[in-house]
Design an enzyme around this catalytic site. Structure first.
Site, short mmCIF file in Angstrom:
data_model
loop_
_atom_site.label_atom_id
_atom_site.label_comp_id
_atom_site.label_asym_id
_atom_site.label_seq_id
_atom_site.Cartn_x
_atom_site.Cartn_y
_atom_site.Cartn_z
N LYS A 199 0.80 -1.23 0.00
CA LYS A 199 0.00 0.00 0.00
C LYS A 199 0.83 1.28 0.00
O LYS A 199 1.78 1.42 0.76
CB LYS A 199 -0.90 0.00 1.24
CG LYS A 199 -1.92 -1.12 1.20
CD LYS A 199 -3.23 -0.65 1.80
CE LYS A 199 -4.32 -1.67 1.55
NZ LYS A 199 -4.91 -2.14 2.79
N GLY A 379 6.64 -1.57 12.53
CA GLY A 379 6.05 -0.23 12.64
C GLY A 379 7.04 0.80 13.12
O GLY A 379 7.08 1.92 12.60
P1 ADP Z 1 6.41 -4.50 4.82
O1 ADP Z 1 5.62 -5.20 5.90
O2 ADP Z 1 7.81 -5.05 4.69
O3 ADP Z 1 6.39 -3.00 4.99
P2 ADP Z 1 4.12 -4.61 3.09
O4 ADP Z 1 3.29 -5.19 4.18
O5 ADP Z 1 3.86 -3.22 2.70
O6 ADP Z 1 5.68 -4.81 3.42
O7 ADP Z 1 3.94 -5.47 1.76
C1 ADP Z 1 3.95 -6.86 1.71
C2 ADP Z 1 2.87 -7.36 0.81
O8 ADP Z 1 2.86 -6.72 -0.46
C3 ADP Z 1 3.01 -8.83 0.53
O9 ADP Z 1 1.91 -9.50 1.06
C4 ADP Z 1 3.04 -8.91 -1.00
O10 ADP Z 1 2.35 -10.01 -1.50
C5 ADP Z 1 2.35 -7.63 -1.40
N1 ADP Z 1 2.64 -7.28 -2.80
C6 ADP Z 1 3.82 -6.98 -3.35
N2 ADP Z 1 3.69 -6.76 -4.68
C7 ADP Z 1 2.39 -6.91 -4.99
C8 ADP Z 1 1.61 -6.81 -6.19
N3 ADP Z 1 2.17 -6.50 -7.35
N4 ADP Z 1 0.29 -7.03 -6.10
C9 ADP Z 1 -0.28 -7.35 -4.93
N5 ADP Z 1 0.39 -7.46 -3.75
C10 ADP Z 1 1.71 -7.24 -3.78
#
Ligand code: ADP
Ligand code: MG
Length: 398
Positions: A199, A379
């Site tokens: 996001k 976080g």
């Molecule tokens: P972090 O916790 O390291 O900050 P996020 O929680 O923001 O990372 O993102 C992790 C998620 O993003 C994973 O579940 C992954 O599947 C999803 N993701 C990455 N690329 C895509 C994409 N192109 N479409 C949908 N989901 C995605």
């Protein structure tokens, strides 16, 4: 200039030390700990304080009991596991404050420890209630915070105690600050930030911060889709935040040069999300309407690799594809390999921040040694890297 006060800055011998750690470890349905890295990362602080002859009182939360006693969120299995890690007895109490607890603390000898019950069984913890703080403070003489993962919370046991007791950072918080602070202050250039994940709203703060600090910002993952859509390209059925198009354009407009923010030029698409999905790689302006963008393409990987190879500092947050499924892991794997290679060949300092990133790279077969620093706070590290102050750490500067 105020500096971080650490456990080297006081003599722990014979002192009752209240130590906050983040032992909020993942457990399976049987209560078994499935990943104890949050515990092992606190061991240097615990061992140091015990060796110096402190009377150690360990505090942690577990889960979200919301101010009530929840039997499945007691710290009993955590204390048991700590005992195994240290090879020393850890007396586990079933309360966090009160007369019984005080009596047990009185019995502690130098170099012995006990663990209090889950701090979040008490509503005063998350409310940072002065009365609860006072009852905790009654147990000790010094407060040490080593719970980096909860330092973005102004809770009683992570922040509040510093208002009534002399407060110091443990080694984990010191290590996190030593790695993260230079990224915000004076990162060694060229500094490259790699952002992926789901996001845009979680990452806006970071993009904003690093436009002023990084030479390159490489964007992949679901996050990239919002930028791609904002540039009027078809995104098909992809995860995409259409209501954030204006924001995406605003961020692109803030870039110091057209080359600063790099978006994918090709992507891996599929009609379904599964381990057997058939994939198609397409240029960014030819995404079919009935597909989803699920990874960065080979041309993008090459472009990212080139930039990574010449970077002195790298910060990475968020997988570059939907890595839960094998057909969409290639981008993340190739970029991780490039980051690991850069460390090996030119000593590039790389930091992994965020919740899922480190976990994903571990699953893909990478090791701690492949990177410079892996932040333990999901976080907490994201908030810090977005320019916010962490209350549990602010109070440790004097
Ligand atoms: P972090 O916790 O390291 O900050 P996020 O929680 O923001 O990372 O993102 C992790 C998620 O993003 C994973 O579940 C992954 O599947 C999803 N993701 C990455 N690329 C895509 C994409 N192109 N479409 C949908 N989901 C995605
Ligand atoms: Mg996450």
């Amino acid at each position: 200039m105020p500096t971080l006060q650490t456990i080297r800055d006081f003599d722990p011998t014979g002192k009752r030390v209240l130590l906050r750690v983040d032992f909020n470890v993942p457990q399976n349905e049987q209560g078994m700990i499935t990943d104890d890295s949050r515990m092992t990362k606190a061991l240097p602080t615990i061992k140091y304080l015990l060796e110096k002859g402190a009377k150690l009182i360990i505090m942690s939360h577990l889960g979200r009991p919301d101010g009530e006693v929840k039997e499945n969120m007691r710290l009993t299995p955590i204390a048991k596991h700590l005992e195994e890690l240290l090879g020393k007895p850890v007396k586990k109490l079933d309360e966090t404050i009160g007369e019984n607890v005080k009596q047990e603390v009185e019995k502690l000898q130098n170099g012995e420890m006990l663990m209090l019950e889950n701090t979040r069984f008490y509503p005063g913890e998350e409310a940072n209630d002065p009365e609860f703080i006072k009852q905790l403070a009654d147990l000790g003489e010094v407060f040490v915070n080593d719970g980096f993962g909860v330092s973005h919370r102004a809770h009683a046991s992570s922040t509040g105690l510093a208002s009534v007791l002399p407060a110091y950072a443990g080694f984990l918080i010191e290590k996190e600050m030593n790695a993260l602070q230079p990224l915000m202050a004076n990162p060694k250039q060229p500094f490259t930030v790699i952002l992926g994940g789901a996001k845009i709203k979680d990452k806006i703060g970071m993009i904003d911060q690093f436009i002023g600090k990084a030479q390159n910002i490489l964007i992949g993952g679901g996050l990239a889709n919002t930028f791609i859509g904002a540039l009027d390209h078809e995104v098909g059925q992809s995860l995409c935040e259409k209501d954030k198009y204006d924001l995406a354009k605003e961020l692109l407009g803030k870039a110091t040069s057209p080359e600063q923010i790099i978006l994918p030029t090709d992507v891996v698409t599929a009609k379904e999300i599964s381990n057997t999905a058939s994939i198609e790689t397409v240029a960014i302006n030819t995404v079919p309407t009935d597909t989803k963008i699920l990874d960065i393409g080979p041309q993008t990987i090459e472009a990212f690799k080139k930039i990574i190879a010449t970077s002195a500092t790298i910060l990475w947050n968020g997988p570059l594809g939907l890595t839960e499924f094998t057909p969409f892991q290639s981008g993340t794997r190739a970029v991780a390999q490039a980051v690991a290679d850069a460390k090996k060949s030119t000593g590039t300092f790389s930091v992994l921040g965020g919740g899922d990133t480190a976990e994903v790279l571990k699953t893909l077969g990478f090791h701690e040694e492949d990177f410079g620093h892996i932040s333990t706070g999901g976080g907490a590290s994201l908030e810090f890297l977005s320019g916010k102050k962490l209350p549990g750490i602010e109070v440790l500067y004097r």
